[in-house]
Design a protein around this motif. Structure first.
Motif, PDB file in Angstrom:
ATOM      1  N   MET A  21       0.832  -1.243   0.042  1.00 12.38           N
ATOM      2  CA  MET A  21      -0.026  -0.112  -0.088  1.00 12.38           C
ATOM      3  C   MET A  21       0.888   1.492  -0.042  1.00 12.38           C
ATOM      4  SD  MET A  21      -2.947  -1.217  -0.440  1.00 12.38           S
ATOM      5  CE  MET A  21      -3.856   0.300  -0.400  1.00 12.38           C
ATOM      6  N   PHE A  22       2.020   1.089   0.832  1.00 12.65           N
ATOM      7  CA  PHE A  22       2.629   2.576   0.747  1.00 12.65           C
ATOM      8  C   PHE A  22       3.432   2.592  -0.568  1.00 12.65           C
ATOM      9  CE2 PHE A  22       2.469   2.642   5.449  1.00 12.65           C
ATOM     10  CZ  PHE A  22       2.229   4.104   5.417  1.00 12.65           C
ATOM     11  N   TYR A  23       3.949   1.433  -1.171  1.00 17.36           N
ATOM     12  CA  TYR A  23       4.418   1.511  -2.469  1.00 17.36           C
ATOM     13  C   TYR A  23       3.625   2.357  -3.494  1.00 17.36           C
ATOM     14  CZ  TYR A  23       7.361  -0.140  -6.499  1.00 17.36           C
ATOM     15  OH  TYR A  23       8.099  -0.198  -7.713  1.00 17.36           O
ATOM     16  N   THR A  38       7.863   3.787 -12.647  1.00 13.04           N
ATOM     17  CA  THR A  38       7.958   3.283 -11.251  1.00 13.04           C
ATOM     18  C   THR A  38       8.873   2.147 -10.888  1.00 13.04           C
ATOM     19  OG1 THR A  38       5.697   4.005 -10.913  1.00 13.04           O
ATOM     20  CG2 THR A  38       6.585   2.725  -9.216  1.00 13.04           C
ATOM     21  N   ASN A  39       8.764   0.981 -11.889  1.00 15.26           N
ATOM     22  CA  ASN A  39       9.813   0.104 -11.623  1.00 15.26           C
ATOM     23  C   ASN A  39      11.246   0.497 -11.843  1.00 15.26           C
ATOM     24  OD1 ASN A  39       7.915  -1.839 -11.092  1.00 15.26           O
ATOM     25  ND2 ASN A  39       7.682  -2.197 -13.015  1.00 15.26           N
ATOM     26  N   GLN A  40      11.489   1.430 -12.566  1.00 17.30           N
ATOM     27  CA  GLN A  40      12.790   1.978 -12.892  1.00 17.30           C
ATOM     28  C   GLN A  40      13.423   2.811 -11.862  1.00 17.30           C
ATOM     29  OE1 GLN A  40      12.873   3.599 -16.918  1.00 17.30           O
ATOM     30  NE2 GLN A  40      12.774   1.725 -17.797  1.00 17.30           N
ATOM     31  N   GLN A  64       5.353  -3.356 -10.123  1.00 20.01           N
ATOM     32  CA  GLN A  64       4.362  -2.732 -10.287  1.00 20.01           C
ATOM     33  C   GLN A  64       3.150  -3.799 -10.636  1.00 20.01           C
ATOM     34  OE1 GLN A  64       2.763   0.544  -9.966  1.00 20.01           O
ATOM     35  NE2 GLN A  64       4.362   0.221  -8.406  1.00 20.01           N
ATOM     36  N   ASP A  65       3.467  -4.726 -11.526  1.00 13.82           N
ATOM     37  CA  ASP A  65       2.294  -5.671 -11.731  1.00 13.82           C
ATOM     38  C   ASP A  65       1.858  -6.327 -10.600  1.00 13.82           C
ATOM     39  OD1 ASP A  65       3.005  -4.918 -14.676  1.00 13.82           O
ATOM     40  OD2 ASP A  65       4.119  -6.729 -14.972  1.00 13.82           O
ATOM     41  N   THR A  66       2.762  -6.613  -9.571  1.00 15.09           N
ATOM     42  CA  THR A  66       2.148  -7.168  -8.344  1.00 15.09           C
ATOM     43  C   THR A  66       1.289  -6.220  -7.720  1.00 15.09           C
ATOM     44  OG1 THR A  66       4.370  -8.390  -8.145  1.00 15.09           O
ATOM     45  CG2 THR A  66       3.025  -8.296  -6.135  1.00 15.09           C
TER      46      THR A  66
END
Length: 89
Positions: A21-23, A38-40, A64-66
């Protein structure tokens, strides 16, 4: 955040609900324009070390897919109710 029911399969959980959630919140706050960005940007070693100060249980950043799969399953009304209760207290 830990009060939000986790819809994921408990046997496959790698990242705690609070971390996930914080992510997502950080993605919003840092105004990331895409999951790829975001992943980068949010998986750098320095950011991970800084976040470990706040979240000692953090071992790796989720993909991010997770996060996307989790957010697709979560009942948004539960998040909203927890937020409203937080503001009232």
């Amino acid at each position: 955040m830990a009060k939000i029911p986790d819809p994921r399969n408990p046997k496959k959980i790698k990242h705690q609900m609070t971390v996930m959630m914080f992510y997502g919140i950080f993605m919003f706050v840092f105004q990331m324009s895409s999951r790829r960005e975001t992943n980068q940007e949010m998986t750098t070693p320095q950011l991970l070390e800084n976040l470990k100060v706040l979240f000692p249980e953090l071992t790796a950043m989720p993909h991010q897919d997770t996060l996307c799969r989790l957010l697709e399953k979560i009942d948004v009304a539960q998040i909203e109710n927890l937020y409203i209760n937080l503001l009232k207290n």
